[in-house]
Every structure is written in structure tokens, then in C-alpha cells.
Scaffold this active site. Sequence first.
Site, PDB file in Angstrom:
ATOM      1  CG  ASP A 140      -1.651   1.235   1.477  1.00 41.51           C
ATOM      2  OD1 ASP A 140      -2.336   1.683   0.536  1.00 41.51           O
ATOM      3  OD2 ASP A 140      -1.558   1.806   2.585  1.00 41.51           O
ATOM      4  CB  ILE A 141       0.789   4.495  -1.548  1.00 37.07           C
ATOM      5  CG1 ILE A 141       1.210   3.794  -2.852  1.00 37.07           C
ATOM      6  CG2 ILE A 141       1.490   5.857  -1.447  1.00 37.07           C
ATOM      7  CD1 ILE A 141       0.878   4.565  -4.118  1.00 37.07           C
TER       8      ILE A 141
END
Length: 259
Positions: free
Chosen positions: A10-11
Site C-alpha cells: 500500500d502507499i
Amino acid sequence: MTKQSVIFFDIDGTLLNHDKELPLSTKESIFKLKGLGHEVAIATGRAPFMFEDLRKELDINTFVSYNGQYVVLKGEVLYTNPLKISSLEKLTEAALQNNHPVVFMDHEDMKANVPEHTYIKQSIDTLKISRFPTHDPHYYIGRELFQTLLFCPVGEEEQYEREFRDFDFIRWHPVSVDILPKGGSKAKGIEKIVNKLGIPKERQYAFGDGLNDIEMLSTVKNSVAMGNAEEQVKVHAKYITKSVEEDGIFHGLQMVGLL
């Protein structure tokens, strides 16, 4: 030769800290993984144009964007799952009556159905991206849209959840909700990539921290929740690492034996 694994990150709150900065230990860890021959990928709710710079910095060309609705493998589009436009048009009409703006999003751009609104500015500003949605109330016509943002306070999305069954609604900000095709998720997008790569479940990994990561963390065999994740997210992960502020990616990769 190390057997190839695939690792999805995920970012926001995972690769990037809360100031939207990439910790040095994270960047070094990503390149170590690549040097060992592993496939490194991103799995995010963001649009592709919202993390181009990050992909270039990390030399990553495989990603799941829009929470699974637009999937790219080694630079080539592998899978898309657009919103049902007829239902979106009705939702937009209802939202306008409630003074709830929307932002239409395809793989190239995002457009708001109102010229300006404080909720749009409040939420988009937190992403610290260079692009801001401009006004085009008809952007949905003749295009495939993979996500739409609905801007409303917590709880007010429930009226849309009851009426518009073609969509899932996931809150990402106190005044903004992601609208996705029903049943769409990062997990579904990841499935398309791992099936194409032929990498077994035992060598699949995922790191995340948000509500939109729950299906991914529940599905991927070796799942890691960040220390900064909420408890309702952590319970779905096999492992829990330190927070993004405490070199959580580096420690998590060590924990699972990849580094």
C-alpha cells in the site's frame, strides 16, 4: 537463486509516512528485494496518475490501483473493472441535491462535478499531490471510470449505501468516501497479477494499514499490517510490524524472512 516472491505494498501510511515522505529504509529495502529477484508491486486506492513519481523513484511497473479496478503488470494493462455509469449518474443527481460533490476518476485524470467545494480541498490536500480536480460535470459521459469520490461527513454515506447497490463505499477521509464497483477490492486485483505470474500463495506478501486493505490482508497468505494501522485492520493480518515512522517496512520484511 532465491525463489521469486511477489510483495504488494500500500502507499499511504505504508510506503509513505504521514508527511507523504518515503523513508530511506523503505527505499533501500525495496531495491534489496528487487536485487534478490522478487517482484515488487504497489496496491493502492490511488489513481495511477497520483503515484507516477513514486513508481519512477522505486522503479516499479506492476501495480493495483483504484482499489483493484485498474491493474497493470510490467507496464501493460492486465485488468479493468469500471463503474456502472447509469447508476453513477443517478447517484450524482442525488448527491447534488444533498450538496455532496463528487469527483469522477479514470486512468488519466479526475474531474469535479462542481466548480469548487471545501470538502474537496480539505481531503485532496492531504494527499499532497501536484494535481487537483478541475470542473467538468459531464466527464463521466463516454468514459470508463474506475472510481468516484463522494464528499460527505461521516455517516451521511449510509443513505447512498442503501440506495445504490451497484457500488461499495469505503471511507478514506472524514469528509470523503471512495465509490467502487460492488465487490471490487485490492484482493481481486492482486489475484489477477499472481495468477498471471504463477507465484504460489506461500510466496505472496502484502503490507497495508487502511480500511481498504482489509480484504488484501485477509486474502494474501503472508500479510503484514503496519504498526500505525487501526486495530480493526490489524486483526486481519498474519503479522504486525512497526509503524511507518519506525522503519516498519524494513522490520516487516525481516520478520517474514525476505530480508
